[in-house]
Write a protein that holds these residues in place. Structure first.
Motif, PDB file in Angstrom:
ATOM      1  N   MET A   1      11.375  -4.737 -13.968  1.00 33.59           N
ATOM      2  CA  MET A   1      10.083  -5.221 -13.396  1.00 33.59           C
ATOM      3  C   MET A   1       9.626  -4.387 -12.192  1.00 33.59           C
ATOM      4  N   THR A   2       8.446  -4.056 -12.109  1.00 31.03           N
ATOM      5  CA  THR A   2       7.981  -3.327 -10.872  1.00 31.03           C
ATOM      6  C   THR A   2       7.619  -4.162  -9.796  1.00 31.03           C
ATOM      7  N   ILE A   3       7.913  -3.801  -8.685  1.00 31.08           N
ATOM      8  CA  ILE A   3       7.593  -4.832  -7.407  1.00 31.08           C
ATOM      9  C   ILE A   3       6.233  -4.151  -6.954  1.00 31.08           C
ATOM     10  N   SER A   4       5.340  -5.030  -6.892  1.00 36.85           N
ATOM     11  CA  SER A   4       3.923  -4.552  -6.338  1.00 36.85           C
ATOM     12  C   SER A   4       3.955  -5.017  -4.789  1.00 36.85           C
ATOM     13  N   VAL A   5       3.306  -4.005  -3.986  1.00 36.99           N
ATOM     14  CA  VAL A   5       3.260  -4.137  -2.631  1.00 36.99           C
ATOM     15  C   VAL A   5       1.913  -3.713  -2.013  1.00 36.99           C
ATOM     16  N   VAL A   6       1.577  -4.758  -1.025  1.00 37.08           N
ATOM     17  CA  VAL A   6       0.450  -3.996  -0.393  1.00 37.08           C
ATOM     18  C   VAL A   6       0.789  -4.106   1.173  1.00 37.08           C
ATOM     19  N   ILE A   7       0.166  -2.978   1.800  1.00 34.74           N
ATOM     20  CA  ILE A   7       0.661  -2.399   3.271  1.00 34.74           C
ATOM     21  C   ILE A   7      -0.652  -2.804   3.925  1.00 34.74           C
ATOM     22  N   ALA A   8      -0.388  -3.275   5.064  1.00 38.61           N
ATOM     23  CA  ALA A   8      -1.275  -4.144   5.935  1.00 38.61           C
ATOM     24  C   ALA A   8      -0.803  -3.554   7.251  1.00 38.61           C
ATOM     25  N   ASP A   9      -1.389  -2.489   8.092  1.00 36.84           N
ATOM     26  CA  ASP A   9      -1.418  -1.820   9.287  1.00 36.84           C
ATOM     27  C   ASP A   9      -2.483  -1.111   9.831  1.00 36.84           C
ATOM     28  N   ASP A  10      -3.025  -1.175  11.116  1.00 34.48           N
ATOM     29  CA  ASP A  10      -4.040  -0.484  11.458  1.00 34.48           C
ATOM     30  C   ASP A  10      -3.694   1.020  11.774  1.00 34.48           C
ATOM     31  N   GLN A  11      -2.868   1.491  11.609  1.00 35.68           N
ATOM     32  CA  GLN A  11      -2.508   3.020  11.787  1.00 35.68           C
ATOM     33  C   GLN A  11      -2.347   3.534  10.383  1.00 35.68           C
ATOM     34  N   LEU A  18       4.661   4.698   4.875  1.00 32.33           N
ATOM     35  CA  LEU A  18       5.286   3.660   4.059  1.00 32.33           C
ATOM     36  C   LEU A  18       4.995   3.894   2.764  1.00 32.33           C
ATOM     37  N   ARG A  19       3.768   4.176   2.316  1.00 39.41           N
ATOM     38  CA  ARG A  19       3.555   4.406   0.681  1.00 39.41           C
ATOM     39  C   ARG A  19       4.510   5.529   0.292  1.00 39.41           C
ATOM     40  N   MET A  20       4.625   6.500   0.894  1.00 40.41           N
ATOM     41  CA  MET A  20       5.255   7.635   0.465  1.00 40.41           C
ATOM     42  C   MET A  20       6.766   7.175   0.285  1.00 40.41           C
ATOM     43  N   ASP A  27      10.838   1.204  -9.060  1.00 41.01           N
ATOM     44  CA  ASP A  27      10.941  -0.019  -9.408  1.00 41.01           C
ATOM     45  C   ASP A  27       9.668  -0.694  -8.404  1.00 41.01           C
ATOM     46  N   MET A  28       8.870   0.382  -7.678  1.00 40.17           N
ATOM     47  CA  MET A  28       7.901  -0.282  -6.741  1.00 40.17           C
ATOM     48  C   MET A  28       6.711   0.468  -6.697  1.00 40.17           C
ATOM     49  N   ASN A  29       5.643  -0.129  -6.601  1.00 38.04           N
ATOM     50  CA  ASN A  29       4.560   0.439  -6.602  1.00 38.04           C
ATOM     51  C   ASN A  29       3.447  -0.293  -5.247  1.00 38.04           C
ATOM     52  N   VAL A  30       2.789   0.574  -4.523  1.00 39.77           N
ATOM     53  CA  VAL A  30       1.975   0.385  -3.625  1.00 39.77           C
ATOM     54  C   VAL A  30       0.581   0.147  -4.240  1.00 39.77           C
ATOM     55  N   VAL A  31      -0.157  -1.298  -4.469  1.00 32.39           N
ATOM     56  CA  VAL A  31      -1.230  -1.425  -5.158  1.00 32.39           C
ATOM     57  C   VAL A  31      -2.405  -1.499  -4.282  1.00 32.39           C
ATOM     58  N   GLY A  32      -2.430  -1.749  -2.987  1.00 30.28           N
ATOM     59  CA  GLY A  32      -3.201  -1.783  -1.911  1.00 30.28           C
ATOM     60  C   GLY A  32      -2.876  -1.484  -0.525  1.00 30.28           C
ATOM     61  N   GLU A  33      -3.833  -1.451   0.202  1.00 29.27           N
ATOM     62  CA  GLU A  33      -3.891  -1.005   1.763  1.00 29.27           C
ATOM     63  C   GLU A  33      -4.745  -2.046   2.391  1.00 29.27           C
ATOM     64  N   ARG A  45      -5.133 -11.428  -1.563  1.00 30.23           N
ATOM     65  CA  ARG A  45      -5.525 -12.512  -2.405  1.00 30.23           C
ATOM     66  C   ARG A  45      -6.247 -12.039  -3.934  1.00 30.23           C
ATOM     67  N   ARG A  46      -6.912 -10.579  -3.731  1.00 30.00           N
ATOM     68  CA  ARG A  46      -7.438 -10.187  -5.013  1.00 30.00           C
ATOM     69  C   ARG A  46      -6.532  -9.708  -5.898  1.00 30.00           C
ATOM     70  N   LEU A  47      -5.462  -8.878  -5.230  1.00 27.88           N
ATOM     71  CA  LEU A  47      -4.543  -8.121  -6.084  1.00 27.88           C
ATOM     72  C   LEU A  47      -3.289  -8.774  -6.463  1.00 27.88           C
ATOM     73  N   ARG A  48      -3.260  -9.835  -5.649  1.00 25.53           N
ATOM     74  CA  ARG A  48      -1.761 -10.843  -5.753  1.00 25.53           C
ATOM     75  C   ARG A  48      -0.579  -9.949  -5.794  1.00 25.53           C
ATOM     76  N   PRO A  49      -0.162  -9.171  -4.828  1.00 26.19           N
ATOM     77  CA  PRO A  49       0.905  -8.444  -4.962  1.00 26.19           C
ATOM     78  C   PRO A  49       2.098  -9.216  -4.788  1.00 26.19           C
ATOM     79  N   ASP A  50       3.602  -8.720  -5.003  1.00 26.26           N
ATOM     80  CA  ASP A  50       4.632  -9.398  -5.045  1.00 26.26           C
ATOM     81  C   ASP A  50       4.952  -9.693  -3.449  1.00 26.26           C
ATOM     82  N   VAL A  51       4.996  -8.589  -2.548  1.00 26.54           N
ATOM     83  CA  VAL A  51       5.237  -8.543  -1.281  1.00 26.54           C
ATOM     84  C   VAL A  51       4.090  -7.652  -0.349  1.00 26.54           C
ATOM     85  N   VAL A  52       3.893  -8.446   0.679  1.00 30.47           N
ATOM     86  CA  VAL A  52       2.937  -7.675   1.800  1.00 30.47           C
ATOM     87  C   VAL A  52       3.856  -7.148   2.894  1.00 30.47           C
ATOM     88  N   LEU A  53       3.635  -6.096   3.432  1.00 28.97           N
ATOM     89  CA  LEU A  53       4.109  -5.670   4.585  1.00 28.97           C
ATOM     90  C   LEU A  53       3.109  -5.895   5.751  1.00 28.97           C
TER      91      LEU A  53
END
Length: 218
Positions: A1-11, A18-20, A27-33, A45-53
């Motif tokens: 199973m692939t873990i979907s991740v959203v990264i939230a940072d102003d830099q 982090l994406r790199m 087994d991981m994929n960044v689906v949004g920032e 809320r739109r992408l419903r990732p497994d994890v948010v940084l």
């Protein structure tokens, strides 16, 4: 199973770094920032990732209130807070907001990847330095009387809760109590169930807020 991740940072450079790191894992994929808290909530809320940084210090809406907003939604993502320890108050409020993981921004890539896997798997992760900071934040505060539900815990479960609050892993608790790690996992699960807690991060907060553990004491 692939873990979907959203990264939230102003830099932007930090998000790119982090994406790199994350996308080198099969087994991981960044689906949004997101570059601020408002955007983080909307994207998650739109992408419903497994994890948010989630960074703490962001414009428009900080990571603490964004975390609370996300965790108030049905079937929320797991949140890992990225912190530079700007203030102890912010750190403790982040714990209270309900995030499942806490990492220093200077943590190693290996530590980051481990944290994402642990949190995505339904567990919680505290950087040992974060636990030390929590303990320091409670130094000098008067300890309240433990709430009634603590009486439902067995003496061994109380021991496990206190050691969790000191930042010990299951293997460290097992060594300290001279029991098997599977036994510790059972005790941890019972503690969380009896106290109505989601994970061991909430257990750390509970142990200090209820006076079961005090800085510098047992």
């Amino acid at each position: 199973m692939t873990i979907s991740v959203v990264i939230a940072d102003d830099q932007g450079m930090l998000r790119a770094g982090l994406r790199m790191v994350i996308e080198t894992e099969p087994d991981m994929n960044v689906v949004g920032e997101a570059s601020d808290g408002v955007e983080a909530v909307a994207v998650a809320r739109r992408l419903r990732p497994d994890v948010v940084l989630m960074d703490i210090a962001m414009p428009r809406q900080d990571g603490l209130s964004a975390t609370r907003a996300l965790l108030a939604t049905p079937d929320p993502p797991r949140v890992i807070v990225l912190t530079t320890f700007d203030t102890d108050d912010n750190l403790f409020r982040a714990l209270q907001a309900g995030a499942s993981g806490f990492l220093l921004k200077v943590s190693s890539p290996e530590h980051l990847i481990t944290a994402i896997r642990v949190v995505a798997g339904g567990e919680a992760l505290l950087d040992p330095a974060v636990t030390t900071r929590v303990i320091s934040a409670f130094a000098g505060r008067p300890g309240p009387e433990p709430p009634p539900e603590v009486g439902e815990l067995t003496p061994r479960e109380l021991d496990v809760l206190r050691l969790m609050a000191r930042g010990m892993s299951n293997s460290e608790i097992a060594a300290a109590l001279t029991v098997g790690e599977a036994t510790v996992k059972t005790h941890v699960a019972r503690v969380l169930m009896k106290l109505g807690l989601r994970d061991r991060v909430q257990a750390v907060v509970y142990a200090y807020e209820s006076g079961l553990v005090r800085a510098g004491g047992g």
